[in-house]
Scaffold this active site. Structure first.
Site, PDB file in Angstrom:
ATOM      1  N   GLY A  14      -5.509  -9.868   1.701  1.00  0.00           N
ATOM      2  CA  GLY A  14      -6.756  -9.658   2.105  1.00  0.00           C
ATOM      3  C   GLY A  14      -7.215  -9.675   0.556  1.00  0.00           C
ATOM      4  O   GLY A  14      -6.445 -10.154   0.076  1.00  0.00           O
ATOM      5  N   SER A  18      -9.319  -4.040  -0.042  1.00  0.00           N
ATOM      6  CA  SER A  18      -9.890  -4.497   1.769  1.00  0.00           C
ATOM      7  C   SER A  18      -9.090  -3.759   2.733  1.00  0.00           C
ATOM      8  O   SER A  18      -9.828  -3.945   4.452  1.00  0.00           O
ATOM      9  CB  SER A  18      -9.773  -5.783   1.818  1.00  0.00           C
ATOM     10  OG  SER A  18      -7.834  -5.923   2.110  1.00  0.00           O
ATOM     11  N   GLY A  19      -8.202  -2.781   2.742  1.00  0.00           N
ATOM     12  CA  GLY A  19      -7.004  -1.633   3.039  1.00  0.00           C
ATOM     13  C   GLY A  19      -5.937  -2.522   3.216  1.00  0.00           C
ATOM     14  O   GLY A  19      -5.077  -2.396   4.508  1.00  0.00           O
ATOM     15  N   LYS A  20      -5.445  -4.130   3.030  1.00  0.00           N
ATOM     16  CA  LYS A  20      -4.456  -4.579   2.427  1.00  0.00           C
ATOM     17  C   LYS A  20      -3.006  -3.863   2.797  1.00  0.00           C
ATOM     18  O   LYS A  20      -2.125  -3.983   3.895  1.00  0.00           O
ATOM     19  CB  LYS A  20      -4.240  -5.765   2.338  1.00  0.00           C
ATOM     20  CG  LYS A  20      -4.189  -5.580   0.602  1.00  0.00           C
ATOM     21  CD  LYS A  20      -4.568  -6.761   0.094  1.00  0.00           C
ATOM     22  CE  LYS A  20      -4.600  -7.121  -1.172  1.00  0.00           C
ATOM     23  NZ  LYS A  20      -6.018  -6.597  -1.500  1.00  0.00           N
ATOM     24  N   SER A  21      -3.437  -3.073   1.539  1.00  0.00           N
ATOM     25  CA  SER A  21      -2.042  -1.537   1.107  1.00  0.00           C
ATOM     26  C   SER A  21      -2.000  -0.989   2.262  1.00  0.00           C
ATOM     27  O   SER A  21      -0.631  -0.289   3.032  1.00  0.00           O
ATOM     28  CB  SER A  21      -2.033  -1.529  -0.020  1.00  0.00           C
ATOM     29  OG  SER A  21      -1.549  -2.629  -1.224  1.00  0.00           O
ATOM     30  N   HIS A  56      -1.417   5.395  -4.105  1.00  0.00           N
ATOM     31  CA  HIS A  56      -0.729   4.988  -3.450  1.00  0.00           C
ATOM     32  C   HIS A  56       0.516   5.913  -3.429  1.00  0.00           C
ATOM     33  O   HIS A  56       1.161   5.638  -1.704  1.00  0.00           O
ATOM     34  CB  HIS A  56      -0.376   3.224  -4.106  1.00  0.00           C
ATOM     35  CG  HIS A  56      -1.555   2.694  -4.304  1.00  0.00           C
ATOM     36  ND1 HIS A  56      -0.940   1.328  -2.832  1.00  0.00           N
ATOM     37  CD2 HIS A  56      -2.726   2.094  -4.013  1.00  0.00           C
ATOM     38  CE1 HIS A  56      -1.588   0.056  -2.989  1.00  0.00           C
ATOM     39  NE2 HIS A  56      -2.710   0.908  -3.752  1.00  0.00           N
ATOM     40  N   ARG A  57       1.093   6.269  -4.219  1.00  0.00           N
ATOM     41  CA  ARG A  57       2.521   6.911  -3.989  1.00  0.00           C
ATOM     42  C   ARG A  57       2.149   8.309  -3.250  1.00  0.00           C
ATOM     43  O   ARG A  57       2.901   8.401  -2.555  1.00  0.00           O
ATOM     44  CB  ARG A  57       2.604   7.873  -5.033  1.00  0.00           C
ATOM     45  CG  ARG A  57       3.448   6.588  -6.562  1.00  0.00           C
ATOM     46  CD  ARG A  57       3.304   7.604  -7.279  1.00  0.00           C
ATOM     47  NE  ARG A  57       4.250   6.411  -8.768  1.00  0.00           N
ATOM     48  CZ  ARG A  57       4.180   6.125  -9.731  1.00  0.00           C
ATOM     49  NH1 ARG A  57       3.602   6.885 -10.787  1.00  0.00           N
ATOM     50  NH2 ARG A  57       4.808   5.259 -10.151  1.00  0.00           N
ATOM     51  N   ARG A  59      -0.104   8.316  -0.150  1.00  0.00           N
ATOM     52  CA  ARG A  59      -0.696   7.647   0.544  1.00  0.00           C
ATOM     53  C   ARG A  59       0.966   7.651   1.646  1.00  0.00           C
ATOM     54  O   ARG A  59       1.235   7.566   2.626  1.00  0.00           O
ATOM     55  CB  ARG A  59      -1.521   6.686   0.688  1.00  0.00           C
ATOM     56  CG  ARG A  59      -1.571   6.561   1.593  1.00  0.00           C
ATOM     57  CD  ARG A  59      -2.631   5.078   1.446  1.00  0.00           C
ATOM     58  NE  ARG A  59      -2.452   4.291   0.862  1.00  0.00           N
ATOM     59  CZ  ARG A  59      -2.494   3.367   0.279  1.00  0.00           C
ATOM     60  NH1 ARG A  59      -3.877   3.466  -0.447  1.00  0.00           N
ATOM     61  NH2 ARG A  59      -1.667   2.337  -0.016  1.00  0.00           N
ATOM     62  N   ASP A  88       4.136  -4.834  -2.956  1.00  0.00           N
ATOM     63  CA  ASP A  88       2.983  -4.353  -2.990  1.00  0.00           C
ATOM     64  C   ASP A  88       2.660  -5.102  -4.719  1.00  0.00           C
ATOM     65  O   ASP A  88       3.062  -3.830  -5.254  1.00  0.00           O
ATOM     66  CB  ASP A  88       2.399  -3.712  -2.717  1.00  0.00           C
ATOM     67  CG  ASP A  88       0.871  -3.365  -2.300  1.00  0.00           C
ATOM     68  OD1 ASP A  88       0.647  -3.990  -2.888  1.00  0.00           O
ATOM     69  OD2 ASP A  88       0.230  -2.003  -1.972  1.00  0.00           O
TER      70      ASP A  88
END
Length: 190
Positions: A14, A18-21, A56-57, A59, A88
């Site tokens: 993505g 885009s929201g891929k992670s 990220h962490r 989430r 990632d």
């Protein structure tokens, strides 16, 4: 899928933001133990990067472990850790590889840097194809945008495109994330 069938490897592609992670994390959310491999490292003094890493962490589920490494071949081959792995991302891994090989420099690229990067990408693709672990990788789809203005930018785009193709070929499933929506490029076989 039978119990002796290989575990699926999934590649999510993505664009930026885009929201891929998030979608990759959702694929493994039902697992209590996941090894989240962050390839971005730290960037001293870059507060915006630190904020991205913190988001990220926060989430991730509390039971997930994090490894900040670019030694993906070793992670994928580790017989002592059967937990699913989420990588990632491959674009940041490639950035680190190009840094290590000095491949941003035109002269270095022409004098062995390209071959060194290609060897590392081929080794990663072999490790991905051979991993016994359930594995999910995130990567940027960079072939749909503006042509980079510099030779180094074009070589990064082209190399990442080839790496994405090799990882996709060795994956049972490939997904493209656009505006947070997941499109199936290569469906997993039942």
């Amino acid at each position: 899928m039978t119990s002796d069938a290989p575990l699926p490897r999934t590649l999510l592609l993505g664009g930026a933001r885009s929201g891929k992670s998030t979608r990759a994390e959702q694929l493994l959310a039902h697992h209590e133990d996941v090894l989240y491999v962050a390839t971005g490292g730290t960037r001293d003094g870059d507060t915006e990067w630190a904020q991205r890493v913190a988001l990220h962490r926060e989430r991730r589920p509390a039971g997930w472990r994090t490894a900040e490494t670019c030694d993906l071949e070793a992670v994928l081959a580790d017989p002592a850790d059967p937990a699913p792995v989420l990588v990632d991302c491959l674009a940041l891994w490639l950035t680190a590889v190009m840094d290590e090989c000095g491949a941003w420099d035109d002269a270095v690229w022409a004098d062995g840097g390209e071959a060194a990067v290609q060897r590392r990408c081929a080794a990663l693709a072999r490790a991905w194809a051979g991993t016994p672990r359930q594995a999910v990788a995130v990567s940027n789809e960079v072939g749909m945008g503006v042509v980079p203005a510099t030779a180094a930018g074009r070589r990064f785009r082209d190399t990442l495109g080839r790496l994405n193709m090799a990882i996709a070929d060795a994956s049972e499933r490939v997904l493209l994330v656009v505006a947070g929506q997941v499109l199936t490029v290569k469906p997993a076989a039942d």
